[in-house]
Design a protein around this motif. Structure first.
Motif, PDB file in Angstrom:
ATOM      1  N   UNK A  11       0.803  -1.228   0.000  1.00  0.00           N
ATOM      2  CA  UNK A  11       0.000   0.000   0.000  1.00  0.00           C
ATOM      3  C   UNK A  11       0.835   1.278   0.000  1.00  0.00           C
ATOM      4  N   UNK A  12       2.137   1.175   0.243  1.00  0.00           N
ATOM      5  CA  UNK A  12       3.007   2.351   0.203  1.00  0.00           C
ATOM      6  C   UNK A  12       4.106   2.173  -0.841  1.00  0.00           C
ATOM      7  N   UNK A  13       3.893   1.289  -1.768  1.00  0.00           N
ATOM      8  CA  UNK A  13       4.884   1.002  -2.798  1.00  0.00           C
ATOM      9  C   UNK A  13       4.850   1.985  -3.946  1.00  0.00           C
ATOM     10  N   UNK A  14       5.707   1.771  -4.943  1.00  0.00           N
ATOM     11  CA  UNK A  14       5.862   2.707  -6.060  1.00  0.00           C
ATOM     12  C   UNK A  14       4.648   2.837  -6.978  1.00  0.00           C
ATOM     13  N   UNK A  15       3.627   2.036  -6.766  1.00  0.00           N
ATOM     14  CA  UNK A  15       2.411   2.166  -7.570  1.00  0.00           C
ATOM     15  C   UNK A  15       1.413   3.135  -6.934  1.00  0.00           C
ATOM     16  N   UNK A  16       1.813   3.797  -5.838  1.00  0.00           N
ATOM     17  CA  UNK A  16       0.870   4.630  -5.088  1.00  0.00           C
ATOM     18  C   UNK A  16       1.399   6.051  -4.885  1.00  0.00           C
ATOM     19  N   UNK A  17       0.489   6.948  -4.540  1.00  0.00           N
ATOM     20  CA  UNK A  17       0.901   8.307  -4.187  1.00  0.00           C
ATOM     21  C   UNK A  17       1.576   8.336  -2.819  1.00  0.00           C
ATOM     22  N   UNK A  18       1.374   7.298  -2.015  1.00  0.00           N
ATOM     23  CA  UNK A  18       2.067   7.213  -0.723  1.00  0.00           C
ATOM     24  C   UNK A  18       3.577   7.108  -0.924  1.00  0.00           C
ATOM     25  N   UNK A  19       4.002   6.725  -2.100  1.00  0.00           N
ATOM     26  CA  UNK A  19       5.426   6.638  -2.423  1.00  0.00           C
ATOM     27  C   UNK A  19       5.887   7.874  -3.190  1.00  0.00           C
ATOM     28  N   UNK A  20       5.191   8.236  -4.254  1.00  0.00           N
ATOM     29  CA  UNK A  20       5.662   9.303  -5.135  1.00  0.00           C
ATOM     30  C   UNK A  20       5.496  10.696  -4.545  1.00  0.00           C
ATOM     31  N   UNK A  21       4.509  10.890  -3.686  1.00  0.00           N
ATOM     32  CA  UNK A  21       4.364  12.178  -3.004  1.00  0.00           C
ATOM     33  C   UNK A  21       5.596  12.519  -2.179  1.00  0.00           C
ATOM     34  N   UNK A  22       6.016  11.620  -1.287  1.00  0.00           N
ATOM     35  CA  UNK A  22       7.235  11.900  -0.512  1.00  0.00           C
ATOM     36  C   UNK A  22       8.483  12.028  -1.377  1.00  0.00           C
TER      37      UNK A  22
END
Length: 98
Positions: A11-22
């Motif tokens: 859920x926090x991997x590179x397919x999500x905004x949880x990764x790319x936002x930071x």
């Protein structure tokens, strides 16, 4: 390979905004670090204070969101430190602090 696949699909991997936002927010930290080499007269006290508030708010968000976003938290902790340092440089240059 299994660990990489698990990270990729997390859920926090590179397919999500949880990764790319930071990842994108590390640009603020980098810019702040580069600005430490500039004279303090070039620092905007208002903008630096706004960045301190911004990072403080998003530190709380990163901690409270589920799943907890440690990458975003680390980014904003780092940005808070850099911006507080810049704010202290600005305050010294303005004569507010000795």
């Amino acid at each position: 390979m299994a660990a990489l696949r698990a990270f990729w699909n997390s859920p926090v991997g590179p397919k999500t905004t949880h990764f790319w936002g930071p990842v994108a927010n590390w640009g603020f930290v980098t810019a702040g670090l580069v600005d430490t080499q500039k004279p303090p007269e070039m620092i905007s006290g208002n903008m630096t204070a706004a960045m301190c508030v911004y990072s403080g708010l998003f530190m709380r968000f990163a901690w409270m969101v589920r799943p907890r976003n440690y990458l975003l938290l680390a980014c904003h902790v780092s940005n808070e430190a850099v911006q507080l340092y810049q704010l202290s440089r600005w305050a010294k240059a303005q004569g507010y602090v000795y």
